[in-house]
Design a protein around this motif. Structure first.
Motif, PDB file in Angstrom:
ATOM      1  N   ASN A 151     -28.015 -81.751   4.182  1.00 44.90           N
ATOM      2  CA  ASN A 151     -28.371 -80.355   4.786  1.00 44.90           C
ATOM      3  C   ASN A 151     -26.554 -80.510   5.305  1.00 44.90           C
ATOM      4  OD1 ASN A 151     -30.494 -80.045   3.361  1.00 44.90           O
ATOM      5  ND2 ASN A 151     -31.535 -81.193   5.188  1.00 44.90           N
ATOM      6  N   TYR A 152     -25.805 -80.358   5.288  1.00 51.24           N
ATOM      7  CA  TYR A 152     -24.332 -80.186   5.954  1.00 51.24           C
ATOM      8  C   TYR A 152     -23.623 -78.869   4.842  1.00 51.24           C
ATOM      9  CZ  TYR A 152     -19.717 -80.739   7.506  1.00 51.24           C
ATOM     10  OH  TYR A 152     -18.650 -80.212   8.428  1.00 51.24           O
ATOM     11  N   VAL A 153     -23.604 -78.187   5.783  1.00 49.37           N
ATOM     12  CA  VAL A 153     -22.475 -77.043   5.176  1.00 49.37           C
ATOM     13  C   VAL A 153     -21.173 -76.526   5.520  1.00 49.37           C
ATOM     14  CG1 VAL A 153     -22.372 -74.466   5.612  1.00 49.37           C
ATOM     15  CG2 VAL A 153     -25.038 -75.815   5.320  1.00 49.37           C
ATOM     16  N   HIS A 154     -20.481 -77.283   4.398  1.00 48.20           N
ATOM     17  CA  HIS A 154     -18.933 -77.474   4.797  1.00 48.20           C
ATOM     18  C   HIS A 154     -18.246 -75.920   5.075  1.00 48.20           C
ATOM     19  CE1 HIS A 154     -14.501 -78.382   4.013  1.00 48.20           C
ATOM     20  NE2 HIS A 154     -14.944 -79.451   4.475  1.00 48.20           N
ATOM     21  N   ARG A 155     -18.309 -74.860   5.508  1.00 45.26           N
ATOM     22  CA  ARG A 155     -17.678 -73.495   5.613  1.00 45.26           C
ATOM     23  C   ARG A 155     -16.051 -73.412   6.048  1.00 45.26           C
ATOM     24  NH1 ARG A 155     -20.886 -71.498  11.921  1.00 45.26           N
ATOM     25  NH2 ARG A 155     -21.945 -72.487  11.404  1.00 45.26           N
ATOM     26  N   ASP A 156     -15.785 -74.519   5.077  1.00 50.09           N
ATOM     27  CA  ASP A 156     -13.608 -73.721   4.864  1.00 50.09           C
ATOM     28  C   ASP A 156     -13.733 -74.900   3.584  1.00 50.09           C
ATOM     29  OD1 ASP A 156     -11.050 -74.550   7.072  1.00 50.09           O
ATOM     30  OD2 ASP A 156     -11.377 -73.277   5.082  1.00 50.09           O
ATOM     31  N   LEU A 157     -14.340 -74.829   3.013  1.00 45.82           N
ATOM     32  CA  LEU A 157     -13.974 -75.314   1.400  1.00 45.82           C
ATOM     33  C   LEU A 157     -13.006 -74.663   0.669  1.00 45.82           C
ATOM     34  CD1 LEU A 157     -14.446 -77.710  -0.688  1.00 45.82           C
ATOM     35  CD2 LEU A 157     -16.130 -76.520  -1.527  1.00 45.82           C
ATOM     36  N   ALA A 158     -11.724 -75.348   0.573  1.00 45.64           N
ATOM     37  CA  ALA A 158     -10.579 -74.622   0.184  1.00 45.64           C
ATOM     38  C   ALA A 158      -9.669 -76.314  -0.411  1.00 45.64           C
ATOM     39  CB  ALA A 158      -9.984 -74.115   0.398  1.00 45.64           C
ATOM     40  N   ALA A 159      -9.032 -76.031  -1.988  1.00 45.75           N
ATOM     41  CA  ALA A 159      -8.290 -76.866  -2.411  1.00 45.75           C
ATOM     42  C   ALA A 159      -7.502 -77.097  -1.064  1.00 45.75           C
ATOM     43  CB  ALA A 159      -7.030 -76.113  -3.397  1.00 45.75           C
ATOM     44  N   ARG A 160      -6.487 -76.740  -0.035  1.00 43.80           N
ATOM     45  CA  ARG A 160      -5.920 -77.160   1.033  1.00 43.80           C
ATOM     46  C   ARG A 160      -6.916 -78.731   1.227  1.00 43.80           C
ATOM     47  NH1 ARG A 160      -7.651 -71.882   2.328  1.00 43.80           N
ATOM     48  NH2 ARG A 160      -8.901 -72.002   3.707  1.00 43.80           N
ATOM     49  N   ASN A 161      -7.584 -78.278   1.850  1.00 49.66           N
ATOM     50  CA  ASN A 161      -8.815 -79.367   2.705  1.00 49.66           C
ATOM     51  C   ASN A 161      -9.322 -81.059   1.031  1.00 49.66           C
ATOM     52  OD1 ASN A 161      -8.548 -78.147   5.081  1.00 49.66           O
ATOM     53  ND2 ASN A 161     -10.338 -76.558   4.189  1.00 49.66           N
ATOM     54  N   ILE A 162      -8.888 -80.276   0.578  1.00 49.68           N
ATOM     55  CA  ILE A 162      -9.717 -81.518  -0.600  1.00 49.68           C
ATOM     56  C   ILE A 162      -7.678 -82.169  -0.911  1.00 49.68           C
ATOM     57  CG2 ILE A 162     -10.033 -81.909  -2.848  1.00 49.68           C
ATOM     58  CD1 ILE A 162     -12.231 -80.313  -0.977  1.00 49.68           C
ATOM     59  N   LEU A 163      -8.224 -83.573  -0.771  1.00 52.53           N
ATOM     60  CA  LEU A 163      -7.302 -84.675  -0.766  1.00 52.53           C
ATOM     61  C   LEU A 163      -7.380 -85.417  -2.037  1.00 52.53           C
ATOM     62  CD1 LEU A 163      -7.083 -86.379   2.962  1.00 52.53           C
ATOM     63  CD2 LEU A 163      -6.089 -84.437   2.029  1.00 52.53           C
ATOM     64  N   VAL A 164      -6.432 -85.730  -2.068  1.00 59.64           N
ATOM     65  CA  VAL A 164      -6.472 -86.583  -3.278  1.00 59.64           C
ATOM     66  C   VAL A 164      -5.550 -88.175  -3.117  1.00 59.64           C
ATOM     67  CG1 VAL A 164      -5.853 -86.142  -5.272  1.00 59.64           C
ATOM     68  CG2 VAL A 164      -5.668 -84.142  -4.708  1.00 59.64           C
ATOM     69  N   ASN A 165      -6.354 -89.188  -3.979  1.00 64.41           N
ATOM     70  CA  ASN A 165      -5.674 -90.206  -4.002  1.00 64.41           C
ATOM     71  C   ASN A 165      -4.580 -90.778  -4.837  1.00 64.41           C
ATOM     72  OD1 ASN A 165      -6.885 -90.769  -6.194  1.00 64.41           O
ATOM     73  ND2 ASN A 165      -8.067 -92.252  -4.969  1.00 64.41           N
ATOM     74  N   SER A 166      -4.188 -91.743  -5.415  1.00 65.52           N
ATOM     75  CA  SER A 166      -2.999 -92.185  -6.589  1.00 65.52           C
ATOM     76  C   SER A 166      -3.823 -92.382  -7.926  1.00 65.52           C
ATOM     77  CB  SER A 166      -2.459 -93.832  -6.137  1.00 65.52           C
ATOM     78  OG  SER A 166      -3.648 -94.294  -5.780  1.00 65.52           O
ATOM     79  N   ASN A 167      -5.497 -92.501  -7.760  1.00 65.81           N
ATOM     80  CA  ASN A 167      -6.243 -92.323  -9.299  1.00 65.81           C
ATOM     81  C   ASN A 167      -6.614 -90.898  -9.203  1.00 65.81           C
ATOM     82  OD1 ASN A 167      -5.453 -94.797  -9.819  1.00 65.81           O
ATOM     83  ND2 ASN A 167      -7.383 -96.014  -7.574  1.00 65.81           N
ATOM     84  N   LEU A 168      -6.446 -89.809  -8.933  1.00 68.42           N
ATOM     85  CA  LEU A 168      -6.275 -88.585  -9.218  1.00 68.42           C
ATOM     86  C   LEU A 168      -8.014 -88.461  -8.637  1.00 68.42           C
ATOM     87  CD1 LEU A 168      -4.831 -87.617 -12.231  1.00 68.42           C
ATOM     88  CD2 LEU A 168      -3.324 -87.467 -10.458  1.00 68.42           C
ATOM     89  N   VAL A 169      -8.302 -88.821  -7.655  1.00 68.42           N
ATOM     90  CA  VAL A 169     -10.097 -88.914  -7.337  1.00 68.42           C
ATOM     91  C   VAL A 169      -9.477 -87.751  -6.231  1.00 68.42           C
ATOM     92  CG1 VAL A 169     -11.518 -89.961  -6.071  1.00 68.42           C
ATOM     93  CG2 VAL A 169     -10.525 -91.098  -7.898  1.00 68.42           C
ATOM     94  N   CYS A 170     -10.862 -87.387  -6.183  1.00 67.92           N
ATOM     95  CA  CYS A 170     -10.431 -85.288  -5.077  1.00 67.92           C
ATOM     96  C   CYS A 170     -11.774 -85.905  -4.312  1.00 67.92           C
ATOM     97  CB  CYS A 170     -10.229 -84.328  -5.368  1.00 67.92           C
ATOM     98  SG  CYS A 170      -9.202 -84.283  -6.520  1.00 67.92           S
ATOM     99  N   LYS A 171     -11.513 -86.092  -3.006  1.00 69.95           N
ATOM    100  CA  LYS A 171     -12.112 -86.488  -1.598  1.00 69.95           C
ATOM    101  C   LYS A 171     -12.224 -84.697  -0.639  1.00 69.95           C
ATOM    102  CE  LYS A 171     -11.885 -91.151  -2.518  1.00 69.95           C
ATOM    103  NZ  LYS A 171     -11.997 -91.995  -1.645  1.00 69.95           N
TER     104      LYS A 171
END
Length: 902
Positions: free
Chosen positions: A707-727
């Motif tokens: 029940n959490y609403v993010h409100r600001d989902l955008a590619a700039r707010n997605i982080l990527v690690n060395s294994n291309l896992v997006c968080k």
């Protein structure tokens, strides 16, 4: 003045010439040189034997050369950016024997702005300032002594310009070269017509990336359907991103090239605005004029008020066929069949007119209102009616009319069929009501009115009576409309009804009436006949409903529910409940890698007892913070501390007892997703991109389930690690709509701007932030990922983005985008939020695509950059340039689907 495609040219021309071939002189150009021993004007012929003048310099054997050449004054003509095409040849220094090492194979290009032709031989000074350097120009090919001069062509640009005009200057620092021609020009978007709107010739902006807005106007015989009309001119002289729209007026259709609206020819028409063609006049109508928006009906044919102008003209129907009747005493049943000619319409209804005829030869008059027709007199859709309450032994005439939607347009009466009927003998109608005149202990005196339709001579009346509640009844007769019923019990209620009789029989009884006899006058009469008094009492217990209100958050096995930390009065209480306090000795800051909302972001190391040392990201709270800033800073940690998912950024802990206050999260080596994609444009397979999208969707499903609403989902707010896992990252900032801003954006409580182009329409209009609005934002993230970090809606303003989305325009598929991915994007952008897919469905769909890679090979054909409307496409800006043939194909595709909206 010359012209070239997508550009305007102001030529300061040195016609082409051949190096080191002496030819006779023509008119001198007389440009300004400094010093006089530097640049030299030379005449000659070009390959077509046209005389030319050029400038050359070759003082390579003398050191410290600084030779300047300046053109005449060139008017700017209002343009902001200038392009210069240079044609020149340069001698190879290695081919010149015995020269010092100062020989050059380059020269410098400068410009100087001025509000008038004021330059002299000494002003402005011959140095880099006040001249502005454009570039150092080097040849692609130089030549040796034994070779013919090799011509190099270079184009350079500069701007923005603000004064009336400018001079070009060329600086030689020791080259052996020849300046053959100089062409000065600017780029423009040529006059164009897009979707019946004319956009004027427009010069490009001051920068190569600038967008200049050109206002439009509808072509003749067209009208606006949305406004404002504008088109963007980009730095390459290409039109893009149309806004607004025109369409042809009624009576006009698009011409062959869709650039003008031409009048409908005689015999054709167009009744509404739009891009449709003119149509031949409908049946039974005609027009002899041009530009007709309606074809008038021919004589005897009509259109109903509800008919559209493109409907055929129709006529009134013929009379109904085969009317037959059934007589039942004073009731008649009429039935009939459809007219032989319906008049070309299917909206036929029927009217029945009743007329009463007193004799064979007398005129018939309309029936009284008491004559009843079932279901009704007028507007019958079925071909049957029942007529009641007629008089007995009376002749009636019935007209059955057939009417349709144009019957009211015809000057004549509706066509009808007639049937004449004589009713039979009938019983009298019901007595209207019965009145009590007098009541005694053993009698009731009654009176009543005769029936409204006696249908003959009344022979007598029958009175039926019985005690209320008893089944046994008695009857008496009366010759007149009064009667006395005797032999009754005292103080007893009776039910009374009356009916009349003629030679045809009895009529219907009157409605039942209740009358009571009076009490007996003998004082010793028992009162046992009086009605007993029934006294009832009831007792009931009081039912008490106790409502217990329990405010609690219930956790079912394996499911957590998000708790808003800002509901805590003390932010320290919330952060200590959801985040782990880390000792300062376990943290080592190594370097600053960026700046955040509250302070610096650093890379460092975390070594906790019993755990391996890990690289971490460290957010710091800047010095001089307010209590509100500290609360918001720790609030983000309190939110992250509640999440535990491989696709949501992990909180390692906080340091609230140190200075500065720190938040420690896992370190994501590749940083933000949008910049990471731009740095690696085209390097990933479609399967890898879908894998990234699946990870983001899985993280959002987890957050949505909590029940959490993010409100600001955008590619700039997605982080990527060395294994291309997006968080998913960036939590906890409360936001509100800044209504006073001319550029509407969502603004965080600390001033951070959130662009409109990622936000769902209901969140913009009504602040309705839900998981459904996060799904809309996820669709934008999908588009960013497949386009390798391109900016959604390009350089359109936020207002234009909101207008386009409201008009059901959606982002097109990026280049090489699988069709199934773009369809999923469109599903996320459905206007009705309840119809958008849930994150669990999105994850399931992406899992199916990963298992069935073949579905990812079907690529959409829509060009990237074309705004897409539900049901069609729009031409505009392209991320990858199109050649002219591709542009023509795109225009043809658009003309077959949906017109350009300008």
């Amino acid at each position: 003045m010359g012209t070239s495609p997508a550009s305007c040219v102001y030529s300061v021309s040195l016609p082409a010439w051949i190096l080191w071939v002496h030819k006779w002189a023509t008119t001198e150009l007389a440009w300004t040189t400094f010093p006089e021993s530097g640049w030299e004007e030379v005449s000659g012929y070009d390959d077509s034997m046209s005389p030319i003048r050029t400038y050359q310099v070759c003082n390579v054997r003398e050191p410290n050369q600084n030779n300047w050449l300046r053109t005449d004054f060139i008017p700017r003509r209002g343009v902001l950016r200038i392009y210069v095409e240079l044609k020149f040849s340069v001698r190879d220094c290695a081919s010149i024997p015995n020269i010092p090492g100062s020989c050059k194979e380059t020269f410098n290009l400068f410009y100087y702005e001025s509000d008038g032709d004021t330059a002299t031989g000494s002003s402005p000074a011959w140095r880099e300032s006040p001249y502005v350097k454009v570039d150092t120009v080097a040849p692609d090919e130089s030549f040796s002594l034994l070779e013919a001069g090799r011509i190099n062509t270079k184009v350079r640009s500069f701007g923005p310009l603000s004064k009336t005009g400018f001079y070009l200057a060329f600086q030689d620092l020791g080259a052996c070269m020849s300046l053959i021609s100089v062409r000065v020009f600017f780029k423009k978007c040529s006059t164009t017509i897009a979707n019946f709107a004319v956009f004027p010739e427009t010069a490009t902006g001051a920068e190569a990336t600038s967008l200049v807005i050109a206002p439009g106007a509808c072509v003749p015989n067209a009208q606006e359907v949305s406004f404002p009309l504008k088109l963007y001119c980009n730095g390459d002289g290409e039109w893009m991103v149309p806004v607004g729209s025109c369409t042809c007026n009624p009576g006009f259709e698009p011409a062959t090239t869709d650039t003008q609206c031409q009048a409908c020819t005689p015999g054709s028409f167009k009744y509404k605005p739009g891009e449709g063609s003119c149509y031949p006049c409908p049946p039974n109508s005609r027009t002899s004029t041009r530009g007709a928006n309606v074809c008038p009906c021919q004589s005897g044919f009509y259109r109903a008020d509800s008919d559209s102008p493109d409907s055929a003209c129709t006529s009134i129907p013929s009379a109904p066929q085969n009317v037959f009747s059934t007589v039942n005493e004073t009731s008649i049943s009429l039935e009939w069949e459809d007219p032989l000619d319906p008049g070309g319409r299917d909206d036929i209804i029927y009217n029945v007119v009743c007329k009463k005829c007193l004799s064979e030869r007398s005129m018939c008059t309309r029936c009284d209102e008491n004559v009843d027709m079932t279901p009704r007199r007028l507007g019958l859709t079925q071909k049957k009616v029942v007529v009641r309450n007629l008089q007995a032994h009376t002749r009636y005439s019935f007209e059955v009319q057939a009417v349709n939607g144009v019957s009211g347009k015809s000057p004549g009466v509706p066509r009808y069929a007639t049937v004449n009927i004589t009713t039979n003998q009938a019983a009298p109608s019901a007595i209207p009501t019965v009145h009590l005149m007098k009541s005694t202990s053993d009698s009731l005196s009654l009176s009543w009115l005769p029936p409204e339709r006696p249908n003959g001579v009344i022979l007598d009346y029958e009175i039926k009576y019985y005690e209320r509640g008893q089944a046994l009844s008695h009857t008496v007769t009366a010759q007149h409309s009064t009667a006395r019923v005797e032999g009754l019990r005292s103080a007893t209620p009776y039910v009374v009804q009356v009916r009349a009789r003629t030679v045809a029989g009895y009529g219907r009884y009157s409605i039942p009436m209740d009358f009571s006899t009076s009490v007996h006058s003998d004082p010793q009469k028992s009162v046992q006949d009086q009605l007993p008094l029934i006294v009832g009492s009831a007792s009931a217990g009081l039912v008490v409903i106790v409502a217990l209100v329990v405010i609690a958050i219930l956790f079912s096995p394996g499911v957590k529910v998000y708790i808003d930390p800002f509901t805590y009065e003390d932010p320290n209480e919330a952060v200590h409940e959801f985040a782990k306090e880390i000792d300062i000795s376990c943290v080592k800051i190594e370097e600053v890698i960026g700046a955040g909302e509250f302070g610096e972001v650093c890379r460092g190391r975390l070594k906790q007892p019993g755990r391996r040392e890990a690289v971490v990201a460290i957010k710091t709270l800047k010095a001089g913070y307010t209590e509100r800033q500290r609360r918001d800073f720790l609030g983000e940690a309190s939110i992250m501390g509640q999440f535990d998912h491989p696709n949501v950024i992990r909180l390692e802990g906080v340091l609230t007892r140190s200075c500065p206050v720190l938040i420690i999260t896992e370190f994501m080596e590749n940083g933000a997703l949008d910049s990471f994609l731009r740095l690696n444009d085209g390097r990933f397979t479609v399967t890898q991109l879908v894998g990234m999208l699946r990870g983001i969707a899985a993280g959002m499903k987890y957050l949505s389930d909590m029940n959490y609403v993010h409100r600001d989902l955008a590619a700039r707010n997605i982080l990527v690690n060395s294994n291309l896992v997006c968080k998913v990252s960036d939590f906890g900032l409360s936001r509100f709509l800044d209504d006073s801003s001319a550029d509407p954006t969502y603004t965080s409580s600390l001033g951070g701007k959130i662009p409109i182009r990622w936000t769902a329409p209901e969140a913009i209009a009504f602040r309705k932030f839900t998981s459904a609005s996060d799904v809309w934002s996820y669709g934008i993230v999908m588009w960013e990922v497949v386009s390798y970090g391109e900016r959604p809606y390009w350089d359109m303003s936020n207002q234009d983005v909101m207008t386009a989305v409201e008009q059901d325009y959606r982002l097109p598929p990026p280049m090489d985008c699988p069709m199934v991915l773009h369809q999923l994007m469109l599903d996320c952008w459905v206007k009705e939020r309840n119809l958008r897919p849930k994150f669990c469905q999105i994850v399931g769909n992406l899992d199916k695509l990963l298992r069935n890679a073949a579905s990812l090979k079907v690529v959409t054909s829509t060009y990237s950059g074309d705004l897409l409307r539900i049901g069609g496409t729009l031409p505009g800006h392209h991320r990858k340039s199109l050649d002219s043939s591709q542009s023509d194909i795109a225009r043809q595709h658009v003309s077959q689907t949906l017109p350009i909206r300008v």
